[in-house]
Design a protein around this motif. Structure first.
Motif, PDB file in Angstrom:
ATOM      1  N   ASP A 136       0.795  -1.225   0.000  1.00 45.44           N
ATOM      2  CA  ASP A 136       0.000   0.000   0.000  1.00 45.44           C
ATOM      3  C   ASP A 136       0.827   1.274   0.000  1.00 45.44           C
ATOM      4  OD1 ASP A 136       0.893  -0.589   2.615  1.00 45.44           O
ATOM      5  OD2 ASP A 136      -0.716   0.615   3.510  1.00 45.44           O
ATOM      6  N   VAL A 137       2.143   1.166   0.063  1.00 48.92           N
ATOM      7  CA  VAL A 137       2.992   2.357   0.105  1.00 48.92           C
ATOM      8  C   VAL A 137       2.976   3.052  -1.255  1.00 48.92           C
ATOM      9  CG1 VAL A 137       5.339   3.241   0.391  1.00 48.92           C
ATOM     10  CG2 VAL A 137       4.472   1.446   1.917  1.00 48.92           C
ATOM     11  N   ALA A 138       2.592   4.319  -1.268  1.00 51.88           N
ATOM     12  CA  ALA A 138       2.642   5.141  -2.471  1.00 51.88           C
ATOM     13  C   ALA A 138       4.024   5.778  -2.578  1.00 51.88           C
ATOM     14  CB  ALA A 138       1.565   6.220  -2.421  1.00 51.88           C
ATOM     15  N   PHE A 139       4.562   5.824  -3.794  1.00 54.34           N
ATOM     16  CA  PHE A 139       5.902   6.377  -3.932  1.00 54.34           C
ATOM     17  C   PHE A 139       5.988   7.386  -5.068  1.00 54.34           C
ATOM     18  CE2 PHE A 139       6.082   2.719  -6.788  1.00 54.34           C
ATOM     19  CZ  PHE A 139       6.837   3.174  -7.872  1.00 54.34           C
ATOM     20  N   VAL A 140       6.852   8.379  -4.841  1.00 56.06           N
ATOM     21  CA  VAL A 140       7.238   9.333  -5.887  1.00 56.06           C
ATOM     22  C   VAL A 140       8.551   8.843  -6.471  1.00 56.06           C
ATOM     23  CG1 VAL A 140       7.899  11.696  -6.420  1.00 56.06           C
ATOM     24  CG2 VAL A 140       6.126  11.265  -4.710  1.00 56.06           C
ATOM     25  N   PRO A 141       8.593   8.543  -7.759  1.00 57.59           N
ATOM     26  CA  PRO A 141       9.854   8.172  -8.395  1.00 57.59           C
ATOM     27  C   PRO A 141      10.626   9.405  -8.832  1.00 57.59           C
ATOM     28  CG  PRO A 141       8.103   8.023  -9.989  1.00 57.59           C
ATOM     29  CD  PRO A 141       7.460   8.486  -8.693  1.00 57.59           C
ATOM     30  N   GLY A 142      11.845   9.185  -9.272  1.00 54.36           N
ATOM     31  CA  GLY A 142      12.642  10.310  -9.735  1.00 54.36           C
ATOM     32  C   GLY A 142      12.127  10.953 -11.008  1.00 54.36           C
ATOM     33  N   HIS A 143      11.356  10.204 -11.785  1.00 52.70           N
ATOM     34  CA  HIS A 143      10.784  10.703 -13.035  1.00 52.70           C
ATOM     35  C   HIS A 143       9.454   9.996 -13.259  1.00 52.70           C
ATOM     36  CE1 HIS A 143      14.800  12.315 -14.244  1.00 52.70           C
ATOM     37  NE2 HIS A 143      15.219  11.249 -13.578  1.00 52.70           N
ATOM     38  N   GLY A 144       8.504  10.701 -13.840  1.00 46.40           N
ATOM     39  CA  GLY A 144       7.245  10.071 -14.200  1.00 46.40           C
ATOM     40  C   GLY A 144       6.234  10.046 -13.072  1.00 46.40           C
ATOM     41  N   PRO A 145       5.102   9.345 -13.305  1.00 48.11           N
ATOM     42  CA  PRO A 145       3.986   9.377 -12.358  1.00 48.11           C
ATOM     43  C   PRO A 145       4.227   8.531 -11.114  1.00 48.11           C
ATOM     44  CG  PRO A 145       3.466   7.931 -14.192  1.00 48.11           C
ATOM     45  CD  PRO A 145       4.772   8.600 -14.538  1.00 48.11           C
ATOM     46  N   MET A 146       3.462   8.842 -10.062  1.00 50.88           N
ATOM     47  CA  MET A 146       3.497   8.052  -8.838  1.00 50.88           C
ATOM     48  C   MET A 146       2.908   6.663  -9.089  1.00 50.88           C
ATOM     49  SD  MET A 146       2.389  10.729  -5.819  1.00 50.88           S
ATOM     50  CE  MET A 146       2.606   9.458  -4.538  1.00 50.88           C
TER      51      MET A 146
END
Length: 222
Positions: A191-201
């Motif tokens: 369930d952990v949402a993440f922000v990547p270095g590029h592109g969508p979550m």
């Protein structure tokens, strides 16, 4: 993230590479951290002002130009404490100005973190705490920032929606990257949402189901 998280976040893509610089803040104190200020510092300062935030920390996931090129200028403008990455990325930071000249970002300057980060460290922001997890592979000193209560992580270039970080840069290592994802990220929870270095979550659960590089099915067939 939960309905009323202890933190809030916004994504501000910067540099010609559209790197996901992330502003996170403690909702109670309005103390903010900027994760990976690759450039466009004036724009980041304007975003802080727009949301009534005070910059307390600058957090760096790894030493690549598009993630760390604006760090020196941001620290000079605000005096914020720079934390990260792991010291194994020092060689990338040492090459910052050379890389900036090569890639048309001459404003990028070398900096020395106020604190190098290690696996298992904590970083504080206002009245909140984030866990630091060392995730080598894309670079040897890459770290991610994880907030357990909010079920939120900023993972830099370790993992993307539908892809993973490159390992063909100096001191990159494909096996280390896969281990970082499967041994360190997956146990945090689907369930952990993440922000990547590029592109969508995305979420770790979605990537375990669909990512062609690190889904459970892909790895079972490897």
């Amino acid at each position: 993230m939960s309905e009323s998280p202890p933190i809030k976040a916004l994504i501000a893509p910067v540099t010609p590479l559209a790197q996901n610089c992330t502003i996170v803040w403690c909702d109670k104190t309005k103390k903010a951290a900027i994760i990976d200020p690759g450039g466009e510092v004036d724009r980041l300062m304007a975003a802080l002002a727009q949301h009534g935030l005070t910059l307390e920390k600058i957090w760096i996931t790894h030493g690549h130009l598009d993630h760390a090129g604006g760090t020196a200028a941001l620290k000079a403008a605000t005096g914020a404490v720079v934390e990260g990455p792991h010291k194994d990325d020092a060689f990338w930071i040492d090459e910052m100005e050379t890389s900036g000249a090569r890639w048309g970002m001459p404003e990028a300057k070398h900096f020395t973190p106020d604190r190098w980060l290690e696996d298992g460290d904590e970083v504080t922001l206002g009245e909140t705490r984030f866990q630091v997890i060392h995730c080598p592979g894309h670079t040897p000193g890459h770290v991610i920032f994880y907030h357990p209560e909010a079920r939120f992580a900023q993972v830099g270039d370790v993992l993307f929606q539908g892809s993973i970080g490159r390992t063909d840069f100096p001191k990159g290592n494909y096996r280390d990257l896969i281990s970082s994802i499967t041994d360190k990220l997956w146990p945090l929870g689907d369930d952990v949402a993440f922000v990547p270095g590029h592109g969508p979550m995305s979420t770790f659960g979605r990537e375990r189901q669909t990512n062609p590089f690190v889904s459970d099915d892909a790895l079972s067939d490897a």
